[in-house]
Design a protein around this motif. Sequence first.
Motif, PDB file in Angstrom:
ATOM      1  N   TYR A  43      -4.028 -43.127 -10.521  1.00  0.00           N
ATOM      2  CA  TYR A  43      -2.666 -43.417 -11.221  1.00  0.00           C
ATOM      3  C   TYR A  43      -1.914 -44.593 -10.681  1.00  0.00           C
ATOM      4  O   TYR A  43      -1.013 -45.205 -11.509  1.00  0.00           O
ATOM      5  N   SER A  46      -3.911 -47.331 -12.959  1.00  0.00           N
ATOM      6  CA  SER A  46      -4.265 -47.258 -14.283  1.00  0.00           C
ATOM      7  C   SER A  46      -2.943 -47.080 -15.247  1.00  0.00           C
ATOM      8  O   SER A  46      -1.732 -46.916 -14.660  1.00  0.00           O
ATOM      9  N   GLN A  50       2.648 -47.605 -12.606  1.00  0.00           N
ATOM     10  CA  GLN A  50       3.811 -47.212 -11.935  1.00  0.00           C
ATOM     11  C   GLN A  50       5.011 -48.209 -11.651  1.00  0.00           C
ATOM     12  O   GLN A  50       5.521 -48.553 -10.749  1.00  0.00           O
ATOM     13  N   GLU A  55       8.076 -44.215 -15.067  1.00  0.00           N
ATOM     14  CA  GLU A  55       6.813 -43.687 -14.964  1.00  0.00           C
ATOM     15  C   GLU A  55       6.653 -43.084 -13.575  1.00  0.00           C
ATOM     16  O   GLU A  55       5.957 -42.331 -13.193  1.00  0.00           O
ATOM     17  N   ALA A  59       6.883 -39.403 -14.415  1.00  0.00           N
ATOM     18  CA  ALA A  59       5.604 -39.457 -15.127  1.00  0.00           C
ATOM     19  C   ALA A  59       5.602 -39.945 -16.652  1.00  0.00           C
ATOM     20  O   ALA A  59       4.984 -39.598 -17.447  1.00  0.00           O
ATOM     21  N   GLY A 191       0.880 -43.255  -6.675  1.00  0.00           N
ATOM     22  CA  GLY A 191       0.554 -42.533  -7.973  1.00  0.00           C
ATOM     23  C   GLY A 191       1.917 -41.991  -8.444  1.00  0.00           C
ATOM     24  O   GLY A 191       1.623 -41.535  -9.914  1.00  0.00           O
ATOM     25  N   LYS A 194       2.881 -38.291 -11.709  1.00  0.00           N
ATOM     26  CA  LYS A 194       1.792 -38.124 -12.542  1.00  0.00           C
ATOM     27  C   LYS A 194       0.434 -37.901 -11.551  1.00  0.00           C
ATOM     28  O   LYS A 194      -0.102 -36.947 -11.716  1.00  0.00           O
ATOM     29  N   ALA A 195       0.612 -38.315 -10.419  1.00  0.00           N
ATOM     30  CA  ALA A 195      -0.432 -38.201  -9.398  1.00  0.00           C
ATOM     31  C   ALA A 195      -0.034 -36.888  -8.588  1.00  0.00           C
ATOM     32  O   ALA A 195      -1.142 -36.176  -8.584  1.00  0.00           O
ATOM     33  N   TRP A 198      -1.147 -33.863 -11.043  1.00  0.00           N
ATOM     34  CA  TRP A 198      -2.478 -33.779 -11.404  1.00  0.00           C
ATOM     35  C   TRP A 198      -3.367 -33.509  -9.963  1.00  0.00           C
ATOM     36  O   TRP A 198      -4.070 -32.632 -10.042  1.00  0.00           O
TER      37      TRP A 198
END
Length: 584
Positions: A43, A46, A50, A55, A59, A191, A194-195, A198
């Motif tokens: 993350y 991709s 970030q 973000e 996220a 990340g 979001k990292a 997940w």
Amino acid sequence: SSSSSSTVSPLLFFFVVQMHFTTVDYVIFVLLLVASAGIGLFYAFSGGRQRTTQEFLMADRSMSCLPVSLSLLATFQSAVAILGAPSEVYTFGTQYWFLGCSYFLGLLIPAHVFIPVFYRLRLSSAYEYLELRFNKTVRICGTVTFIFQMVIYMGVVLYAPALALNAVTGFDLWGAVLAMGLVCTLYTALGGLKAVIWTDVFQTVVMFAGQLAVIVVGASQAGGITEVWRKATNGSRIAGLDLNPDPLERHTFWTLGVGGVFLMLALYGVNQAQVQRYLSSRTEKEAVMSCYVVFPCQQIVLCLGCMMGLVMFARYGEDSPLDKGYMVLYFVMDVFRDLPGLPGLFVACLFSGALSTISSAFNSLATVTMEDLIKPHFPNMTEARATLLSKGLALVYGLVCLAMAYIASIMGSVLQAAFSIFGMVGGPLLGLFCLGMFFPWANSIGAVIGLVAGLAMAFWIGIGSFVMRMSGSTPVPPLNTTDLPLLENMTTTVMTTLLSATTAKPTGVEALYSLSYMWYSAHNSATVVVVGLIVSLLTGKYMEFSLQHFLPLRLSFLHLHYIIFSITGCNAVKSCAQNQLQQL
């Protein structure tokens, strides 16, 4: 004795403590760390990479229901919970199982009261609400209290399971602490949320797999589930419904089913780590649904913990290694001693709990520090600089966590008090938000004084109770760091070795110190509300309907509209609330 024996000799535990991990066990543990770091790196390089605070910290408000709900579950399902809940059931029986009754209201109320308020105001920090409702001073007080709570908490929650693992298996103590702390810091700082979410999903699956493996293999060795239940029944470990209303009783239906609701509200209603996950959802509906999905998941977690405790009892009977502590890890090493790789799976399960909890702490601390303490003083800061600073804050908090783990290692008996601090602070913060949302006439002076009073009450009872147990004339078994509860953590409500040491009913201040820890959150939040209302009425700020106080009043009545609509489903009330929000 044989593996299916109901009792076990102390000699066996001597051999268990001498057991060490095989190469396969170490490989499984390393794979957990590599996979977690890999998710963070994915993350980091991709999507939007970030590059914005939205973000990195939120996220990009793009998460779906399932990962958010599993992340909510994992955030406070710490390693202490995995070790503690089975010990509680082994020692005291299944009364603890009634905690599941509190989950319904404990998740329904956040879904329909707190989430709509936070989500519709488009907040990043939960404490931003306190400035909208009261003023900047109240916001800063809430933020500083939360930072203090989480900094104390995250070092201990990293150190305690590593210490337990080292004591039982010889696993290198500081190797485990450093590996986990650095990997967690890496994927959180690179990340973003979001990292974190997940990796929480991945770590939740590992936690379920590890606990399930112990239950299946342990039950098989004990003669099957039917035999486990029979032995637990004969050993008086299957508890009935205890309706004793005495708040001094540690575990009854009322303390667990009602007191537990306030524990849940402090976690799932107003804790920044959880609020941030709601706010990362794509829509408000998905945020609400994530609360509903957590409900059955929490029940499964509770069942796994309780079943592990019953399997332990079926295997060992009354002859437990309780005097040595770390009984769950002894049990796991005993059950898996001829099955290479499975001890590594359980350790991966154990440290998945720690990783998910610590990473959530890093991310939420970076968010409140950025949004509440830095951005207000630098309103013209560029997005690129704000994002870089947020990543730096996550990194700094990671290093602080390692420092706190070192401090925890030299604190000795004070370590248990550090655990309790997490619980002491959650109740007053819940009271502060309730004061703002449900009482339109409460003012900022009442809020600040109420929070101070709630914290003072929390520390008075918490520390007084701790000191009384340590210095009591009747011998009390020592606290075990792996079994001590984090008082606001509904998944770690265990006091395995706090046996009832006296038969006389405590009176006066001692009665206050003997209050069941399950009522702490309710008691401390009520203190904030009552003191806050009294001070607000005495200072009478809302008697002056000036423009300055108009917005907080409107916000409070708007919250009441949301609550009425959630309960009644009245579309007219919903429409009125939406119109007010648009005007604001």
